[in-house]
Design a protein around this motif. Sequence first.
Motif, PDB file in Angstrom:
ATOM      1  N   VAL A 114      33.738  11.150  -3.021  1.00  0.00           N
ATOM      2  CA  VAL A 114      32.539  11.088  -2.189  1.00  0.00           C
ATOM      3  C   VAL A 114      32.484  12.255  -1.199  1.00  0.00           C
ATOM      4  O   VAL A 114      31.423  12.822  -0.942  1.00  0.00           O
ATOM      5  CB  VAL A 114      32.447   9.740  -1.445  1.00  0.00           C
ATOM      6  CG1 VAL A 114      31.397   9.789  -0.340  1.00  0.00           C
ATOM      7  CG2 VAL A 114      32.093   8.620  -2.426  1.00  0.00           C
ATOM      8  N   GLY A 115      33.636  12.627  -0.639  1.00  0.00           N
ATOM      9  CA  GLY A 115      33.651  13.755   0.288  1.00  0.00           C
ATOM     10  C   GLY A 115      33.111  15.010  -0.342  1.00  0.00           C
ATOM     11  O   GLY A 115      32.408  15.799   0.312  1.00  0.00           O
ATOM     12  N   GLN A 116      33.407  15.214  -1.613  1.00  0.00           N
ATOM     13  CA  GLN A 116      32.899  16.402  -2.304  1.00  0.00           C
ATOM     14  C   GLN A 116      31.448  16.233  -2.742  1.00  0.00           C
ATOM     15  O   GLN A 116      30.688  17.199  -2.767  1.00  0.00           O
ATOM     16  CB  GLN A 116      33.800  16.720  -3.497  1.00  0.00           C
ATOM     17  CG  GLN A 116      35.175  17.215  -3.051  1.00  0.00           C
ATOM     18  CD  GLN A 116      36.095  17.505  -4.205  1.00  0.00           C
ATOM     19  OE1 GLN A 116      36.025  16.832  -5.239  1.00  0.00           O
ATOM     20  NE2 GLN A 116      36.963  18.473  -4.054  1.00  0.00           N
ATOM     21  N   TYR A 117      31.068  15.001  -3.099  1.00  0.00           N
ATOM     22  CA  TYR A 117      29.660  14.785  -3.422  1.00  0.00           C
ATOM     23  C   TYR A 117      28.788  15.167  -2.227  1.00  0.00           C
ATOM     24  O   TYR A 117      27.721  15.765  -2.381  1.00  0.00           O
ATOM     25  CB  TYR A 117      29.393  13.313  -3.773  1.00  0.00           C
ATOM     26  CG  TYR A 117      30.136  12.777  -4.970  1.00  0.00           C
ATOM     27  CD1 TYR A 117      30.487  13.596  -6.042  1.00  0.00           C
ATOM     28  CD2 TYR A 117      30.473  11.425  -5.057  1.00  0.00           C
ATOM     29  CE1 TYR A 117      31.157  13.094  -7.139  1.00  0.00           C
ATOM     30  CE2 TYR A 117      31.141  10.913  -6.154  1.00  0.00           C
ATOM     31  CZ  TYR A 117      31.491  11.745  -7.185  1.00  0.00           C
ATOM     32  OH  TYR A 117      32.150  11.242  -8.267  1.00  0.00           O
ATOM     33  N   CYS A 118      29.238  14.773  -1.033  1.00  0.00           N
ATOM     34  CA  CYS A 118      28.460  15.053   0.177  1.00  0.00           C
ATOM     35  C   CYS A 118      28.534  16.532   0.557  1.00  0.00           C
ATOM     36  O   CYS A 118      27.506  17.177   0.785  1.00  0.00           O
ATOM     37  CB  CYS A 118      28.962  14.207   1.347  1.00  0.00           C
ATOM     38  SG  CYS A 118      28.695  12.427   1.192  1.00  0.00           S
ATOM     39  N   SER A 119      29.753  17.065   0.645  1.00  0.00           N
ATOM     40  CA  SER A 119      29.923  18.423   1.154  1.00  0.00           C
ATOM     41  C   SER A 119      29.391  19.480   0.200  1.00  0.00           C
ATOM     42  O   SER A 119      28.995  20.569   0.625  1.00  0.00           O
ATOM     43  CB  SER A 119      31.402  18.696   1.462  1.00  0.00           C
ATOM     44  OG  SER A 119      32.197  18.591   0.291  1.00  0.00           O
ATOM     45  N   SER A 120      29.359  19.178  -1.100  1.00  0.00           N
ATOM     46  CA  SER A 120      28.848  20.157  -2.067  1.00  0.00           C
ATOM     47  C   SER A 120      27.330  20.257  -2.033  1.00  0.00           C
ATOM     48  O   SER A 120      26.764  21.239  -2.515  1.00  0.00           O
ATOM     49  CB  SER A 120      29.285  19.763  -3.486  1.00  0.00           C
ATOM     50  OG  SER A 120      28.636  18.569  -3.897  1.00  0.00           O
ATOM     51  N   GLY A 121      26.672  19.231  -1.509  1.00  0.00           N
ATOM     52  CA  GLY A 121      25.214  19.219  -1.481  1.00  0.00           C
ATOM     53  C   GLY A 121      24.575  18.740  -2.758  1.00  0.00           C
ATOM     54  O   GLY A 121      23.345  18.763  -2.885  1.00  0.00           O
ATOM     55  N   MET A 122      25.376  18.278  -3.723  1.00  0.00           N
ATOM     56  CA  MET A 122      24.801  17.841  -4.996  1.00  0.00           C
ATOM     57  C   MET A 122      24.179  16.453  -4.917  1.00  0.00           C
ATOM     58  O   MET A 122      23.339  16.106  -5.732  1.00  0.00           O
ATOM     59  CB  MET A 122      25.861  17.881  -6.093  1.00  0.00           C
ATOM     60  CG  MET A 122      26.295  19.291  -6.462  1.00  0.00           C
ATOM     61  SD  MET A 122      27.286  19.333  -7.975  1.00  0.00           S
ATOM     62  CE  MET A 122      28.689  18.339  -7.495  1.00  0.00           C
ATOM     63  N   TRP A 123      24.643  15.625  -3.967  1.00  0.00           N
ATOM     64  CA  TRP A 123      24.057  14.303  -3.756  1.00  0.00           C
ATOM     65  C   TRP A 123      23.262  14.346  -2.456  1.00  0.00           C
ATOM     66  O   TRP A 123      23.758  14.832  -1.428  1.00  0.00           O
ATOM     67  CB  TRP A 123      25.151  13.240  -3.664  1.00  0.00           C
ATOM     68  CG  TRP A 123      25.836  12.925  -4.971  1.00  0.00           C
ATOM     69  CD1 TRP A 123      26.152  13.791  -5.965  1.00  0.00           C
ATOM     70  CD2 TRP A 123      26.308  11.646  -5.392  1.00  0.00           C
ATOM     71  NE1 TRP A 123      26.795  13.143  -6.979  1.00  0.00           N
ATOM     72  CE2 TRP A 123      26.905  11.821  -6.661  1.00  0.00           C
ATOM     73  CE3 TRP A 123      26.300  10.379  -4.823  1.00  0.00           C
ATOM     74  CZ2 TRP A 123      27.475  10.776  -7.385  1.00  0.00           C
ATOM     75  CZ3 TRP A 123      26.871   9.325  -5.530  1.00  0.00           C
ATOM     76  CH2 TRP A 123      27.448   9.524  -6.806  1.00  0.00           C
TER      77      TRP A 123
END
Length: 446
Positions: free
Chosen positions: A107-116
């Motif tokens: 989830v941390g990467q989903y949020c920080s990547s901007g893809m979600w």
Amino acid sequence: MPLSRLRNRLSVALAGAGLLLAGCAHPSVGSDRDDPTEPVTLTFWHGWSTPGEMKAINDSVTRFEKRHRNITVKVVPNVTDETMNQALRAGGDDAPDVVSSFTTNNVGQYCSSGMWADLDPFLEKTGVVKEKVFPKTLLDYTSYRGEQCALPLLADSYGLYYNKDAFKEAGITRPPRTMSELKRDAVALTRRTEDGSYRRVGFMPDFRLYQNSPDRLFAQWEPRYFDAHGKSRLAKDPSTRQFLTFQRDLIEAQGGYGPLEKFRTTFGDEMSSQNAFLTQKVAMHMDGEWRGLMLRQAKAPFGWDTAPMPVPDDRADTYGKGYLTGTVIGIAHSSTHQNAAWELVKFLTTDTDQVVRFANAIHNVPSTKAALKSPELDADPTFRTFLRIAQNPRSVALPPSANGGQYVTALQDFSYDVEAGKVPDIGKGLRALDAQIDADTLQSEN
């Protein structure tokens, strides 16, 4: 863990590696200006794959479409995290509008990547107060640094399954509540053959067994993985050493790592009729709420029951808590139908009747406060153990991180070495582990 989640394990590792690149990617920009009352077709990708699971999700979508006659949902099942992340990075017409994942670690990467997409604006404008709807622990693992880019779509909680017949034979009157009781009972329940090999172990502590990932048992110590600055602090937390020391003690009390590991290799597949608990090769076993349904379907030839996992002796008053995880759902940032997509996400995650019906259908824990208290939930007491664990305020989920699940993988690898006796100095090893996790996090953020 449904079979589809088990199959997703490899893709989870690959997705974690791919998401490190995604942090530097620039996902296609979608739109939250669409009119959700206009005719539209949404694409919904999910990871469920068994017939029962797919029927449950398709039935859910049918109920949604009856309420929203203008929205048609194209459902695509059995999508791995790796495939989903590749599509979201690429964007375009083939990318999904709504996505779900079994991997809370990412989830941390989903949020920080901007893809979600950030869901807070959608929650606010439709009057959904998330703190009133969802348990805090579930909100924590679906957000990162203040951004709510996902919401919980059912949950999993972990507890103890135990063989009541074996307990009666050993003269044990109740399940263990503390770690010292777990060790004592595990020894009392262990049985050997005439040649000294194992016929049954009381509790197989091996971290490579089924759901025995170290982070799940470690949850009973309520660890703090990171400090306020996002730095790994496993070496500084006394509970880490206590947990790993207990693991070694539990192994030695039942005969040592070598013999236990050899016995573990005789176990059948986790999701098969040769599961070690089902075949009575283990008398106590840590597992999730779905196992009860499987035991009933397999007509287990012994009496069994469920209880919370034991807790450290110096925290006996916290008995009842456990490890939590679950499925998460969100909106692709590249979607040009984000308001319509939100209507689907909102229905699947906040409508009490829908959440209860879906939870009953696939035997998972509901993910809203109202659904957890619904009288329509499965009344089986062995299942309700897991409902109580999910509602316990001391229950623990893994914290989100910019490096996704890499820190969990690092902990797993280190724990494998500890239990095998390959780490003579645990303190030194933990300091090196912290440095490795911090380096991985730094790389993911650059």
